[in-house]
Enzyme design. Sequence first.
Site, PDB file in Angstrom:
ATOM      1  N   GLU A 159       0.828  -1.217   0.000  1.00  0.00           N
ATOM      2  CA  GLU A 159       0.000   0.000   0.000  1.00  0.00           C
ATOM      3  C   GLU A 159       0.856   1.257   0.000  1.00  0.00           C
ATOM      4  O   GLU A 159       0.513   2.258  -0.646  1.00  0.00           O
ATOM      5  CB  GLU A 159      -0.945  -0.007   1.198  1.00  0.00           C
ATOM      6  CG  GLU A 159      -2.111  -0.976   1.078  1.00  0.00           C
ATOM      7  CD  GLU A 159      -1.724  -2.427   1.298  1.00  0.00           C
ATOM      8  OE1 GLU A 159      -2.515  -3.321   0.951  1.00  0.00           O
ATOM      9  OE2 GLU A 159      -0.609  -2.654   1.840  1.00  0.00           O
ATOM     10  N   HIS A 162     -10.497  -6.016   8.920  1.00  0.00           N
ATOM     11  CA  HIS A 162     -11.111  -5.867   7.596  1.00  0.00           C
ATOM     12  C   HIS A 162     -12.481  -5.190   7.672  1.00  0.00           C
ATOM     13  O   HIS A 162     -13.267  -5.294   6.734  1.00  0.00           O
ATOM     14  CB  HIS A 162     -11.283  -7.238   6.925  1.00  0.00           C
ATOM     15  CG  HIS A 162     -10.009  -7.958   6.649  1.00  0.00           C
ATOM     16  ND1 HIS A 162      -9.298  -8.590   7.623  1.00  0.00           N
ATOM     17  CD2 HIS A 162      -9.319  -8.134   5.488  1.00  0.00           C
ATOM     18  CE1 HIS A 162      -8.210  -9.154   7.089  1.00  0.00           C
ATOM     19  NE2 HIS A 162      -8.206  -8.893   5.788  1.00  0.00           N
TER      20      HIS A 162
END
Length: 324
Positions: free
Chosen positions: A60, A129
């Site tokens: 990321e 998540h």
Amino acid sequence: MPEARYRDALNRALGDAMAADPSVVLLGQDVGAFGGPFGVTRGLLSRFGDTRVRDTPISEAAIVGAAVGAAMSGLRPVVEIMFMDFVTLAMDAIVNQAAKARFMFGGAASVPMVVRLPHGGGLSAGPQHSQCLEAWFAHVPGLKVVCPATVEDSYVLLRAAIEDPDPVIFIENKALYSERGELPDHPVCAGIGHAVVHRPGRDVTVVTYGASVARAVTAAESLAAEGIEVEIVDLRSLQPWDEATVLASVARTHRLVVFHEAVESFGPGAEIAARVADAGFDELDARIVRVAAPFSPPPFAPALDQAFLPGPAQLIAGVRRVLE
């Protein structure tokens, strides 16, 4: 009016933006041949090729760092982070680089990029998540933050975000991807920073955004059977947020409940409640109530996950508190 799914409206917005502007490029894990983890970028690789739809390594920090450089060099990158939780690995690029570039270069440079972040619980995806971290980004000068609740808004706000000259954090609730709604052939964009009264009412204002809008509608319909009319304001944008629309609604109902899926403590509702308590104090006939998630990581177990998620029952209880 034609209907579409939320994810398909996002796909159409990306495709239309790329067709209209060759500087728009997509970056992210599995956004190419796989079509993205939630199917949002499906078919775009075949339309625009791998020079504009780029699968990236699982990093990321590298993805967003590359996007910042690309944006400052004349492109308009749209980054997809697989889950909002993973954006923690790219915070330096977003908070210290993208958000600060215009200020650091005296207005001579901008970072026209979009970071798409799926957030939200209710799917038993667990604590890494399912988080709603939008308050982090709304706190950073230089960033815009949007979170569309409807199919049409997902299209028009993504187009607006891509066209914006500054970095935009674009938040999509995972629970909405399969939801259907109206999508005109030629949607009209209201622009970033404009809320909408999703449902008019006279007794209490509920300010919300994202997937919580539909939950608020369910609660409002239940309360309407008792003669309690709830006005729902969908913020659509968290930074900037439409203070004028919220204050106008409170002036009509004289009561306010702020409702969101993010953790209540230091969440977006805290800023809205504080501002209304200041600028709208003379209009209030009752205390302001926040209805949000408890101060806990989202749980895995389905029963606990549903208990953690603020839903219609919790909102109804909050509305009753302000009406006491």
